[in-house]
Write an enzyme that holds these catalytic residues in place. Sequence first.
Site, short mmCIF file in Angstrom:
data_model
loop_
_atom_site.label_atom_id
_atom_site.label_comp_id
_atom_site.label_asym_id
_atom_site.label_seq_id
_atom_site.Cartn_x
_atom_site.Cartn_y
_atom_site.Cartn_z
N ASP A 37 0.87 -1.17 0.00
CA ASP A 37 0.00 0.00 0.00
C ASP A 37 0.91 1.22 0.00
O ASP A 37 2.13 1.10 0.19
CB ASP A 37 -0.89 -0.03 1.23
CG ASP A 37 -1.78 1.18 1.37
OD1 ASP A 37 -2.42 1.55 0.37
OD2 ASP A 37 -1.80 1.77 2.46
N ASP B 40 -0.20 5.04 1.21
CA ASP B 40 -0.47 5.91 2.36
C ASP B 40 -0.36 5.14 3.66
O ASP B 40 -1.02 4.11 3.84
CB ASP B 40 -1.88 6.51 2.26
CG ASP B 40 -1.92 7.75 1.38
OD1 ASP B 40 -1.17 8.69 1.68
OD2 ASP B 40 -2.69 7.76 0.41
N ASP C 22 -1.59 -0.79 6.11
CA ASP C 22 -1.78 -0.11 7.40
C ASP C 22 -3.24 0.06 7.77
O ASP C 22 -3.52 0.58 8.85
CB ASP C 22 -1.12 1.27 7.36
CG ASP C 22 -1.94 2.27 6.57
OD1 ASP C 22 -2.24 3.36 7.11
OD2 ASP C 22 -2.29 1.97 5.42
#
Length: 281
Positions: free
Chosen positions: A61, A63, A223
Amino acid sequence: MPALATSLHLFPNNPILRTKPYFPNFSSTIPFGFSASSSSYPINSNSSLSFVAPLEAILFDIDGTLCDSDPLHFYAFRDMLQEIGFNDGSPIDEDFFINNISGKHNEELCRVLLPDWEFEKAMNFMVDKEALFRRLAAEQLEPISGLENLCKWVEDLGLKRAAVTNAPRSNAELLISMLNLQDFFEVIVLAEECARPKPFPDPYLKALNALKVAPNHTFVFEDSVSGIKAANGAGMAAVGMATRNPEKMLLDAGATLVIKDYNEPKLWENLERVVKEKLPL
């Protein structure tokens, strides 16, 4: 900056950023008081990645996984929502951001945050919010500690790699270029160009297909709850990055292992074990 041609952007003849990318001062801290609680998170010592051996690829990922960008998204949403009188004009707090905003796609956020607005008007609000985020990111951006060493490890082993994100194209381009990773990723998958964004598995399935790797020999760094669910839905294990979101939330979503950054010894123990394994367990 030229736009990505498609959601699957191959980098051998990379047209992104022919000019030298901008590098912020990564040693500076974000001065707004968004507290990072990840240092207090215990690592789930009962989990192991050994079952993905032999390892073929790692997916990331962007961000909150490559860089500590969630505080900047929080500030942008906090200020813009307050301007329109959201929550009777009281600013949202970090808990609200974590539980209602983090990891979600903008189309979903239109329904979550602005259900009474016409969709086009709500999307215009999101476009303006992303523009504010990019202005903040251009001034300050925190990469996840240890990222450079991990990327070198991935390259030295010749593993395939892709970035898979719910972020809009302009955000993905900016963050990858600021982190100087435009030559690192073989593939970038943008959820906005998939049939469905995370938490659906479509973006990760598209990355697996593009890299021509098997999900049981690939794992993901994520996250957010939505990202972990998407990775699991595509048949892959996920390592949760507890940069801002609570460890329990990531474990409950299905993370195999939770770490605070890429320097975490538990991560490297797992990576070394995976490399040594010749056959999946």
